[in-house]
Design a protein around this motif. Structure first.
Motif, PDB file in Angstrom:
ATOM      1  N   LEU A 177      13.572 -16.894  24.599  1.00  0.00           N
ATOM      2  CA  LEU A 177      13.783 -17.749  23.426  1.00  0.00           C
ATOM      3  C   LEU A 177      14.241 -19.142  23.840  1.00  0.00           C
ATOM      4  N   THR A 178      15.071 -19.207  24.873  1.00  0.00           N
ATOM      5  CA  THR A 178      15.509 -20.513  25.369  1.00  0.00           C
ATOM      6  C   THR A 178      14.332 -21.315  25.908  1.00  0.00           C
ATOM      7  N   ALA A 179      13.401 -20.626  26.575  1.00  0.00           N
ATOM      8  CA  ALA A 179      12.275 -21.317  27.193  1.00  0.00           C
ATOM      9  C   ALA A 179      11.207 -21.701  26.178  1.00  0.00           C
ATOM     10  N   VAL A 180      10.806 -20.752  25.312  1.00  0.00           N
ATOM     11  CA  VAL A 180       9.655 -21.011  24.436  1.00  0.00           C
ATOM     12  C   VAL A 180       9.931 -20.657  22.983  1.00  0.00           C
ATOM     13  N   GLY A 181      11.173 -20.361  22.636  1.00  0.00           N
ATOM     14  CA  GLY A 181      11.475 -20.012  21.244  1.00  0.00           C
ATOM     15  C   GLY A 181      11.258 -21.152  20.277  1.00  0.00           C
ATOM     16  N   LEU A 182      11.263 -22.397  20.762  1.00  0.00           N
ATOM     17  CA  LEU A 182      11.033 -23.557  19.900  1.00  0.00           C
ATOM     18  C   LEU A 182       9.555 -23.931  19.792  1.00  0.00           C
ATOM     19  N   HIS A 183       8.688 -23.187  20.464  1.00  0.00           N
ATOM     20  CA  HIS A 183       7.252 -23.473  20.433  1.00  0.00           C
ATOM     21  C   HIS A 183       6.749 -23.301  19.003  1.00  0.00           C
ATOM     22  N   VAL A 184       6.280 -24.384  18.398  1.00  0.00           N
ATOM     23  CA  VAL A 184       5.949 -24.383  16.968  1.00  0.00           C
ATOM     24  C   VAL A 184       4.874 -23.362  16.643  1.00  0.00           C
ATOM     25  N   THR A 185       3.863 -23.234  17.482  1.00  0.00           N
ATOM     26  CA  THR A 185       2.731 -22.369  17.144  1.00  0.00           C
ATOM     27  C   THR A 185       2.823 -20.976  17.751  1.00  0.00           C
ATOM     28  N   ARG A 186       3.538 -20.808  18.872  1.00  0.00           N
ATOM     29  CA  ARG A 186       3.553 -19.502  19.548  1.00  0.00           C
ATOM     30  C   ARG A 186       4.936 -18.912  19.715  1.00  0.00           C
ATOM     31  N   GLY A 187       5.945 -19.578  19.170  1.00  0.00           N
ATOM     32  CA  GLY A 187       7.307 -19.064  19.303  1.00  0.00           C
ATOM     33  C   GLY A 187       7.610 -17.899  18.380  1.00  0.00           C
ATOM     34  N   THR A 188       6.921 -17.808  17.243  1.00  0.00           N
ATOM     35  CA  THR A 188       7.199 -16.763  16.259  1.00  0.00           C
ATOM     36  C   THR A 188       7.016 -15.378  16.857  1.00  0.00           C
ATOM     37  N   ILE A 238      14.686 -22.850  12.773  1.00  0.00           N
ATOM     38  CA  ILE A 238      13.799 -23.522  13.720  1.00  0.00           C
ATOM     39  C   ILE A 238      12.447 -23.751  13.063  1.00  0.00           C
ATOM     40  N   PRO A 239      11.875 -24.951  13.165  1.00  0.00           N
ATOM     41  CA  PRO A 239      10.545 -25.207  12.576  1.00  0.00           C
ATOM     42  C   PRO A 239       9.449 -24.468  13.345  1.00  0.00           C
ATOM     43  N   LEU A 240       8.943 -23.391  12.740  1.00  0.00           N
ATOM     44  CA  LEU A 240       7.881 -22.592  13.334  1.00  0.00           C
ATOM     45  C   LEU A 240       6.792 -22.359  12.301  1.00  0.00           C
ATOM     46  N   LEU A 241       5.560 -22.237  12.770  1.00  0.00           N
ATOM     47  CA  LEU A 241       4.477 -21.925  11.849  1.00  0.00           C
ATOM     48  C   LEU A 241       4.690 -20.548  11.228  1.00  0.00           C
ATOM     49  N   ASP A 242       4.288 -20.413   9.978  1.00  0.00           N
ATOM     50  CA  ASP A 242       4.408 -19.143   9.244  1.00  0.00           C
ATOM     51  C   ASP A 242       5.860 -18.736   9.035  1.00  0.00           C
ATOM     52  N   MET A 243       6.765 -19.722   8.965  1.00  0.00           N
ATOM     53  CA  MET A 243       8.169 -19.371   8.773  1.00  0.00           C
ATOM     54  C   MET A 243       8.440 -18.922   7.338  1.00  0.00           C
ATOM     55  N   GLU A 244       7.558 -19.238   6.402  1.00  0.00           N
ATOM     56  CA  GLU A 244       7.726 -18.737   5.030  1.00  0.00           C
ATOM     57  C   GLU A 244       7.643 -17.220   4.997  1.00  0.00           C
ATOM     58  N   ALA A 245       6.734 -16.642   5.788  1.00  0.00           N
ATOM     59  CA  ALA A 245       6.612 -15.185   5.843  1.00  0.00           C
ATOM     60  C   ALA A 245       7.867 -14.562   6.456  1.00  0.00           C
ATOM     61  N   LYS A 277       3.679 -31.029  11.837  1.00  0.00           N
ATOM     62  CA  LYS A 277       2.330 -30.521  11.579  1.00  0.00           C
ATOM     63  C   LYS A 277       1.215 -31.501  11.947  1.00  0.00           C
ATOM     64  N   PRO A 278       1.333 -32.800  11.624  1.00  0.00           N
ATOM     65  CA  PRO A 278       0.242 -33.716  12.019  1.00  0.00           C
ATOM     66  C   PRO A 278      -0.011 -33.731  13.523  1.00  0.00           C
ATOM     67  N   TYR A 279       1.045 -33.648  14.313  1.00  0.00           N
ATOM     68  CA  TYR A 279       0.878 -33.642  15.763  1.00  0.00           C
ATOM     69  C   TYR A 279       0.277 -32.335  16.241  1.00  0.00           C
ATOM     70  N   GLU A 280       0.697 -31.216  15.631  1.00  0.00           N
ATOM     71  CA  GLU A 280       0.119 -29.920  15.997  1.00  0.00           C
ATOM     72  C   GLU A 280      -1.348 -29.853  15.601  1.00  0.00           C
ATOM     73  N   GLU A 281      -1.691 -30.382  14.432  1.00  0.00           N
ATOM     74  CA  GLU A 281      -3.090 -30.384  14.007  1.00  0.00           C
ATOM     75  C   GLU A 281      -3.937 -31.278  14.907  1.00  0.00           C
ATOM     76  N   GLU A 315       6.766 -29.707  28.667  1.00  0.00           N
ATOM     77  CA  GLU A 315       6.230 -28.546  29.366  1.00  0.00           C
ATOM     78  C   GLU A 315       4.877 -28.133  28.799  1.00  0.00           C
ATOM     79  N   ARG A 316       4.730 -28.199  27.489  1.00  0.00           N
ATOM     80  CA  ARG A 316       3.436 -27.885  26.878  1.00  0.00           C
ATOM     81  C   ARG A 316       2.357 -28.870  27.350  1.00  0.00           C
ATOM     82  N   ALA A 317       2.720 -30.146  27.407  1.00  0.00           N
ATOM     83  CA  ALA A 317       1.748 -31.153  27.856  1.00  0.00           C
ATOM     84  C   ALA A 317       1.362 -30.923  29.314  1.00  0.00           C
ATOM     85  N   LEU A 318       2.337 -30.569  30.148  1.00  0.00           N
ATOM     86  CA  LEU A 318       2.058 -30.377  31.569  1.00  0.00           C
ATOM     87  C   LEU A 318       1.240 -29.120  31.824  1.00  0.00           C
TER      88      LEU A 318
END
Length: 936
Positions: A177-188, A238-245, A277-281, A315-318
């Motif tokens: 979670l410390t490493a990738v828990g903040l990943h907007v699209t794959r952290g969930t 934490i801002p994550l995709l599908d956090m409403e669910a 979201k605009p940056y992720e899209e 890290e995602r960019a690299l």
């Protein structure tokens, strides 16, 4: 997918150690990846083809291993070897091959997952499970990969039956979670897996139905429930995709209302998600490598200022741009200046140099970071040795890495002591650096990279200022001057300043006297410094001697400069005179050509009068344009020769077809170019002079670009095609499209297509479309065989990276010159290709490969004479044409007087032999010329 993962987690957590053991032992029979033996029936069905394929694979494996023993940095060779070994089930060799590759390169997510799955299948004992844990630890250090972390956590669940197993699983989940828990699209996925694991533990802790839980059980149940509540609350903040669910799931699961603080954090995270979201899209819709999109995302997070989120987006960019040195440099700079966490900083620097080993700046920053975080000396020295073997592409890079290491060694020395181990190591390193640049670097690059001897200068400063060893400093400076630096005043003044600060007046005076005699660029500066020294510290005798020497030296210098100026002025004047002579010669030639045309009619009349005497004329071919034929005479000279030798065709005979075409084209009125239509017009050149009907040919060729309004080929006064034309379109877009046809082969020659620009109005306009500066992603290859094709070269180059473009260099006639430019996707691939292809043999030709860095073109300076004498006569681009040869018979030429000139058969007297002015030669007709020749 979520439901399947939850079921699996529930089963694994509830079953405990026994389920984990069964999972470890479970191995499909006959699986080629696990090394299991095939059944006898399959062996009996195997044919000779299978045996042949197996032998071919073994031979290929051996070849790849030999290739890697020669060049261990062949990335593609490593991949091919691992693929074959995995296919053949050679597990021991496969493990060794993966190990070697991981030591040299960071592995991708796919390679790690394949390796981990193979090792998991073979791990049946606790000791082997520990090795898999170690492998997972190595895997998560290369890149931030959510899938590897999830696989790591799920594998650790299989060991919860061991002592401390549950706590170990929780520890791995927390690290994930410390490493990738903040990943907007794959952290969930990680948050859900962690929650499902805790839910499985909760179910195993429930008391049996109908029984009353003990106080200890009740306390454990409450503690477990609180863990799950905490995970929900942490995730919803934490801002994550599908956090409403996830919020709806928490509402359904919780028996109590959601706390107001959690709701507030959830709404805040939703707002943050809308900003992300605009940056992720943009990342989802962009094509690889998405560098610009990631940079915009990084700038956005930098403004927000959350270190964890900034680190994650870097890290995602690299992970997708691991071969971009600038991105690594920016990330490392951020970690060095902001986070300053030793493990994070050193890990990032290590990954940077493993991904981009050819970039010296990354190695220098790595050494500084290790020193900053007080890493032991042996580790820093080991990294420095790796840097020397990294294969830098410029000689100056080795100077830079040596200087960084020497600076580090200098900072280790305690100069208050007369001698120490560190000081001796520093001196030894200075000596090794000088020798390394002289031997290794100079042998490879034909230069040391340090023409000013900066390393030796720094060594001399250390000896003089910190060690008080001026004698050693003088020896070093003496060595510096013998390497071609004695002619530069600034080098002598640098040495003088060192002597002034740490030496004595005698050596200062001696240095300046030597400098005054050796310096060739600015001796005035040295003389001025010498006089200043004597004015302050010298005696009268010293002053007189200095004045006399400086006056003598400056007098010689001024005399030399005056001679050089006179010589330059004479050359300039000579060049001007020659230019004037060429201008006069052109004017005279033009006037004679004009007068010659007026005499054509007279010559024809003379031929008609003598027709009865000389006989019927035979047909002669007309003169083609210079370069179209060999030895063909011009039209008017042809008539002269036909009259002389009686081979003229009858006057009413058929005319040559090309004569008709030329005559018809001569009758066409000339059309002036309309500069207002330059935007819809392209200029086409380098076409064949022999092209028949250029209008038809070019209209067919350029018709694909758009509607062609007009094609204007340019013809000479004789009616022959001159090899260039103007193509005018109806629309500007069509003209831009036509520029893409530049260098298209037309009748065996590269056709040049350029914008139609008036160079009188735009003198700085350049048509050359290729870069003339350093391009680190492009290679320059020389020594190619002329028969080498673009496809053959591409087959060789694509083995070292993705080739974007290949350009074979040809001359204007389309013939190859044995040169080529190869463009790769990035500089990493280009650097690898240089290391592997330089010195390669192609069709018995040894090729040279280097990074594309064309030399600067030296333009002649205004008013400066050329160092080469001007030619006696200026000819065209094709040299001296056949039509420029003298048409006078050799019998009439006078060899005894080379100064005399002949015109129309009459020799003029040389001014040296006659004081009377020469008479103007009489104009002669063809008949007069023939009679004179017969008399001879």
């Amino acid at each position: 997918e979520r439901g399947g993962r939850r079921t699996e987690l529930h089963k694994m957590a509830a079953a405990g150690a026994e389920a984990a053991a069964e999972e470890e032992k479970r191995l499909p029979e006959g699986d080629p990846e696990s090394g299991g033996d095939s059944d006898d029936e399959g062996d009996s069905d195997s044919s000779g083809d299978g045996e042949d394929e197996e032998k071919e694979n073994e031979a290929e494996i051996q070849r790849l291993e030999e290739q890697l023993s020669i060049n261990a940095f062949d990335y593609n060779c490593h991949l091919d070897l691992i693929k074959l070994l995995r296919q053949e089930g050679e597990l021991v060799k496969l493990r060794r091959a993966r190990q070697k590759m991981s030591e040299l390169f960071p592995l991708t997510e796919e390679i790690w997952l394949d390796w981990l799955k193979d090792e998991i299948k073979m791990a049946s004992e606790n000791s082997e499970r520990e090795k898999v844990y170690e492998l997972f630890e190595r895997a998560v250090k290369d890149y931030i990969c959510p899938e590897i972390w999830l696989e790591y956590a799920q594998y650790s669940i299989g060991g919860i039956g061991q002592e401390g197993g549950i706590e170990k699983v929780r520890s791995i989940f927390e690290r994930a979670l410390t490493a990738v828990g903040l990943h907007v699209t794959r952290g969930t996925a990680l948050w859900e897996a962690y929650r499902e694991f805790e839910n499985a533990i909760l179910e195993t802790a429930q008391p049996a139905p109908g029984s009353v839980p003990s106080p200890e059980q009740q306390q454990m149940l409450c503690s477990q429930l609180e863990k799950i509540h905490t995970l929900f609350r942490r995730q919803l903040g934490i801002p994550l995709l599908d956090m409403e669910a996830s919020y709806a799931e928490y509402e359904e699961w919780s028996e109590e209302p959601i706390p107001e603080t959690t709701v507030k954090n959830y709404k805040k995270a939703l707002q943050q998600l809308e900003k992300c979201k605009p940056y992720e899209e943009a990342l989802l819709s962009a094509e690889t490598p998405k560098l610009a999109e990631y940079q915009a995302y990084i700038d956005f997070e930098m403004k927000a200022g959350d270190p964890a989120r900034i680190q994650l987006i870097y890290e995602r960019a690299l992970a997708e741009n691991c071969l971009v040195p600038d991105l690594w440099a920016r990330y490392n700079r951020y970690l060095d200046r902001q986070l300053k966490v030793k493990e994070l900083v050193l890990s990032a620097h290590d990954r940077a140099v493993r991904n981009c080993p050819w970039t010296v700046g990354l190695w220098v920053r790595y050494l500084l970071a290790m020193e900053r975080h007080r890493v032991d000396h042996s580790s820093i020295s080991e990294i420095f040795e790796k840097a020397l073997n990294a294969g830098f592409i410029q000689a100056t890079d080795y100077v830079e890495i040596w200087q960084a290491y020497l600076d580090y060694l200098r900072r280790r020395v305690d100069f208050t002591q007369d001698s120490s181990k560190e000081l001796e190591e520093l001196r030894s390193a200075f000596a090794r650096a000088v020798e390394y640049l002289k031997q290794e670097v100079e042998e490879r690059f034909s230069e040391s990279g340090d023409p000013s001897c900066t390393i030796m200068q720094n060594w001399a400063r250390v000896e003089a200022r910190l060690c008080n060893n001026m004698q050693k400093a003088r020896e070093l400076w003496d060595n510096i001057m013998t390497k071609g630096n004695a002619k530069y005043a600034n080098m002598w003044l640098e040495y003088y300043n060192l002597e002034r600060a740490h030496g004595d007046t005698q050596h200062c005076r001696k240095a300046l006297h030597r400098a005054m005699q050796c310096t060739s660029d600015y001796p005035e500066h040295v003389c001025e410094v010498l006089l200043t020294l004597e004015r302050i510290e010298g005696t009268l005798e010293d002053w007189d001697a200095a004045v006399q020497k400086t006056e003598n030296r400056l007098a010689r210098v001024n005399e030399q400069r005056a001679k050089a100026a006179e010589k330059e002025a004479a050359l300039a004047k000579q060049e001007e005179e020659k230019a004037e002579q060429r201008k006069q010669a052109r004017a005279e030639k033009k006037a004679s050509k004009k007068a010659r045309k007026t005499r054509i009619g007279e010559k024809r009349k003379a031929n008609d009068e003598d027709e009865g005497e000389w006989g019927q004329e035979e047909e002669q071919p007309s003169k083609r344009h210079r370069g179209e034929g060999d030895g063909v005479l011009p039209e008017e000279d042809m008539e002269v020769e036909a009259g002389l030798f009686g081979r003229s065709a009858p006057a009413d005979g058929p005319a040559h077809p090309k004569e008709k075409a030329s005559t018809s084209r001569k009758d066409i009125p000339k059309v002036l170019h309309d500069s207002s239509k330059d935007k819809v017009t392209v200029f086409v050149s380098n076409l064949s002079y022999n092209m028949a009907e250029p209008e038809v040919k070019l209209r067919e060729l350029f018709g694909s670009c758009g509607e062609v309004a007009e094609i204007r080929p340019v013809f000479s006064n004789r009616g022959t095609f001159r090899g260039y034309c103007y193509v005018q379109f109806q629309e500007e877009g069509s003209a831009l499209q036509a520029l893409r046809l530049d260098r298209t082969a037309v009748e065996g020659r590269p056709m040049f297509v350029s914008p139609c620009v008036d160079k009188n109005k735009n003198p700085d306009f350049k048509v050359f479309r290729y870069s003339t500066t350093l391009e680190k992603h492009k290679l320059f290859i020389s020594g190619l065989p002329f028969s080498c094709t673009k496809e053959e070269l591409e087959d060789v180059c694509k083995a070292h990276g993705n080739v974007k473009d290949i350009r074979l260099v040809t001359n204007r006639a389309g013939k190859p010159k044995g040169l080529a430019y190869v463009e790769y996707e990035n500089e990493a691939q280009a650097s690898q290709a240089v290391l592997k292809m330089d010195g390669l043999t192609m069709k018995d030709h040894v090729i040279k490969v280097m990074i594309s860095n064309p030399p600067l073109r030296r333009l002649p300076e205004a008013g400066r004479a050329s160092p080469f004498p001007a030619p006696r006569q200026a000819y065209g681009a094709r040299g001296k044409g056949r039509t420029q040869l003298s048409m006078m018979p050799r019998a009439l030429q006078r060899q005894s007087n080379p100064v005399a000139k002949a015109e129309n058969g009459v020799v003029q007297n040389s001014p040296a032999t006659s004081s009377e002015p020469p008479e103007e030669p009489k104009k002669m007709s063809n008949a007069d010329f023939a009679k004179m020749l017969l008399k001879k």
